[in-house]
Design an enzyme around this catalytic site. Structure first.
Site, PDB file in Angstrom:
ATOM      1  N   HIS A 221       0.818  -1.212   0.000  1.00 19.70           N
ATOM      2  CA  HIS A 221       0.000   0.000   0.000  1.00 19.70           C
ATOM      3  C   HIS A 221       0.856   1.269   0.000  1.00 19.70           C
ATOM      4  CE1 HIS A 221      -3.419   2.497   1.862  1.00 19.70           C
ATOM      5  NE2 HIS A 221      -3.895   2.025   0.732  1.00 19.70           N
ATOM      6  N   LYS A 223       3.227   4.423  -1.148  1.00 13.84           N
ATOM      7  CA  LYS A 223       3.315   5.333  -2.291  1.00 13.84           C
ATOM      8  C   LYS A 223       4.524   6.233  -2.054  1.00 13.84           C
ATOM      9  CE  LYS A 223      -1.376   4.763  -1.561  1.00 13.84           C
ATOM     10  NZ  LYS A 223      -2.037   4.465  -0.268  1.00 13.84           N
ATOM     11  N   ASP A 228      16.744  11.030  -8.362  1.00 14.63           N
ATOM     12  CA  ASP A 228      18.188  11.283  -8.252  1.00 14.63           C
ATOM     13  C   ASP A 228      18.692  11.209  -6.820  1.00 14.63           C
ATOM     14  OD1 ASP A 228      18.386  11.567 -10.961  1.00 14.63           O
ATOM     15  OD2 ASP A 228      18.482  13.754 -10.965  1.00 14.63           O
ATOM     16  N   HIS A 399      -9.354  11.352   1.714  1.00 21.98           N
ATOM     17  CA  HIS A 399      -8.488  10.173   1.673  1.00 21.98           C
ATOM     18  C   HIS A 399      -7.217  10.388   2.490  1.00 21.98           C
ATOM     19  CE1 HIS A 399      -5.840   7.138  -0.510  1.00 21.98           C
ATOM     20  NE2 HIS A 399      -6.929   6.413  -0.250  1.00 21.98           N
ATOM     21  N   LYS A 401      -4.432  10.591   5.343  1.00 22.16           N
ATOM     22  CA  LYS A 401      -4.071   9.720   6.466  1.00 22.16           C
ATOM     23  C   LYS A 401      -3.062  10.499   7.310  1.00 22.16           C
ATOM     24  CE  LYS A 401      -4.353   6.772   2.586  1.00 22.16           C
ATOM     25  NZ  LYS A 401      -5.585   6.140   2.778  1.00 22.16           N
ATOM     26  N   ASP A 406      -0.698  18.307  19.665  1.00 26.64           N
ATOM     27  CA  ASP A 406      -0.094  19.282  20.593  1.00 26.64           C
ATOM     28  C   ASP A 406       0.924  20.232  19.961  1.00 26.64           C
ATOM     29  OD1 ASP A 406      -1.605  18.115  22.534  1.00 26.64           O
ATOM     30  OD2 ASP A 406       0.050  17.220  23.642  1.00 26.64           O
TER      31      ASP A 406
END
Length: 481
Positions: A221, A223, A228, A399, A401, A406
């Site tokens: 999952h 990404k 370089d 979507h 996440k 604090d």
């Protein structure tokens, strides 16, 4: 005669069910909650339930997918571990003292080195993120390493592929790793020209081999992108037109993604090389110093990049989340498309809310997975009763996440607040220890609140009988979602 035949078949099925249930209990190595869910599947779907368990419920072989480090990172990692054990590890002023134990936990248990002096930019809009990524790819001189869970054969996917073909023609080394299940709709010819030009695109966990090995439930999952060895990206955006808000059913796509410069890019590079080599054992990446050039960043952001998955010790990102929650004193802001927390996460968050910490959770107003959304609603309602504020994002599909606590620590990555991310998926999150960045994340949350409605007891109780029934039934299966 027919009745006797049916009685015999039923008895055989019952015996098989008992044997298979015993197999699950003795050899399954599941926690009690997950085990009971699977036993319920076996009870309602005799025999078939066991084949579903073999396909979707087995644990990964940790030895086969062992998590090794590369020479470039290994030396720094061991030095940091020794320094931390002797209380000599330099911790910047931006890192609050109470988070020292979090750094040590991730360093010790996940081999997550503490990277300092990084530049980190955050993107919440797909158009802006991909414009920046394409600009960096266009400027690549040596190599381009990309890894995505979903790649669509649509306008954005084709635009990215064509750009990679152009760079491959220029002599830039191009490697593209995608998940076999998430990108299952890609045709065989989609990457053929890239291969002809010297680039490579490979599938992680191809569907056919996953079915043959009974591992369909394991998905990469993650990404990320590394250009370089100097610029890196990671976060929630996949590659497809819907991530630009061009899916009418989902509307505007609200996600969170990071662009990095500094030693943190080396950590992303290591993650890609390890994943590529695991997915392509006959064609791995040999260690090369050119993949890890001296960083040219003058940033001031300390962070750790944390990997988790069924190949690791277990729950590294989840443990980081729980530790952050336990250290919270003022507020906890969470954004996740799915909220199906593990018992430990849920208990820690409930205690925080009951202790008058300002807990706010934001979820989408619509499902992209119909079975998951009713369960999400059930869990956020439980948090609401504990004193948390629940926000339903209305401006398209959420979507993102992310978590911020604090004004001290933030986490952005691929891991949802659900049991799949905690136990089955290969995930990647960045834990960022920087006040200014945390304040930026808090401001983003507040901005999203303006496009959200707050869930109340009245609106929750006003649900239809059908909605209530779905939540009750699907929550029983939450360990399997």
């Amino acid at each position: 005669m027919d009745w006797q035949w049916w009685n015999t078949v039923s008895n055989i099925a019952l015996i098989i069910n008992i044997i298979l249930a015993a197999f699950m209990v003795i050899f399954g190595k599941k926690d009690a909650t997950s085990l009971w869910a699977w036993l319920m599947v076996l009870f309602f779907l005799p025999v078939l339930g066991f084949f579903l368990y073999l396909l979707l419920g087995r644990s990964a072989g940790k030895k086969e997918w062992s998590n090794n480090t590369l020479p470039s990172i290994g030396g720094m990692l061991e030095c940091q571990k020794e320094s931390f054990a002797d209380n000599r590890l330099f911790l910047p002023d931006s890192l609050p003292g109470q988070l020292r134990s979090l750094v040590g936990m991730l360093l010790k248990n996940d081999d997550s080195a503490l990277s300092q002096e990084n530049k980190v930019s955050v993107y919440t809009d797909g158009q802006e993120k991909f414009e920046a990524l394409f600009d960096d790819i266009q400027a690549a001189k040596q190599h381009i390493h990309l890894q995505y869970y979903i790649v669509r054969e649509d306008r954005l996917g084709s635009q990215l592929r064509d750009l990679l073909i152009q760079k491959a023609k220029e002599g830039v080394k191009v490697l593209f790793l995608y998940d076999g299940f998430g990108s299952r709709k890609i045709g065989r010819k989609f990457f053929s020209e890239l291969h002809r030009q010297g680039g490579e695109a490979k599938s992680s966990f191809p569907i056919v081999s996953s079915l043959l090995k009974l591992r369909l439930n394991f998905r990469n999952h993650r990404k990320l992108a590394v250009i370089d060895g100097r610029v890196g990206y990671m976060g929630g955006f996949n590659v497809g037109d819907e991530y630009l808000g061009q899916n009418e059913a989902l509307g505007y796509w609200r996600d969170t993604h990071l662009r990095m410069e500094g030693i943190s890019v080396h950590l992303l590079q290591e993650r890609f090389i390890l994943d590529w080599t695991k997915a392509n054992r006959d064609n791995g990446i040999n260690f090369d110093d050119s993949y890890f050039p001296d960083p040219a960043s003058d940033g001031d952001v300390p962070l750790q990049i944390v990997s988790s998955g069924p190949d690791a010790r277990g729950g590294e990102i989840l443990h980081g989340f729980i530790k952050i929650i336990q250290e919270a004193e003022d507020y906890i802001y969470i954004q996740s498309p799915y909220f199906i927390p593990t018992p430990g996460f849920l208990a820690s968050l409930r205690v925080a809310a009951l202790s008058d910490v300002d807990v706010r959770i934001m979820i989408p107003n619509k499902p992209d997975h119909p079975f998951v959304y009713p369960v999400t609603f059930s869990f956020v309602a439980e948090m609401m009763r504990a004193g948390a504020k629940i926000y339903i994002y209305e401006h398209g599909f959420l979507h993102a996440k992310s978590m911020v606590v604090d004004d001290k620590v933030s986490s952005v990555g691929t891991s949802n607040v659900d049991m799949r991310s905690a136990e089955l998926n290969f995930e990647l999150n960045t834990f960022i220890y920087h006040r200014r960045f945390a304040q930026e994340m808090k401001e983003i949350f507040h901005k999203d609140m303006a496009s959200s409605t707050q869930l109340t007891e009245e609106t929750y109780n006003d649900r239809s009988f059908y909605q209530k029934a779905k939540e009750s039934v699907f929550r029983l299966l939450s360990p399997l979602l």
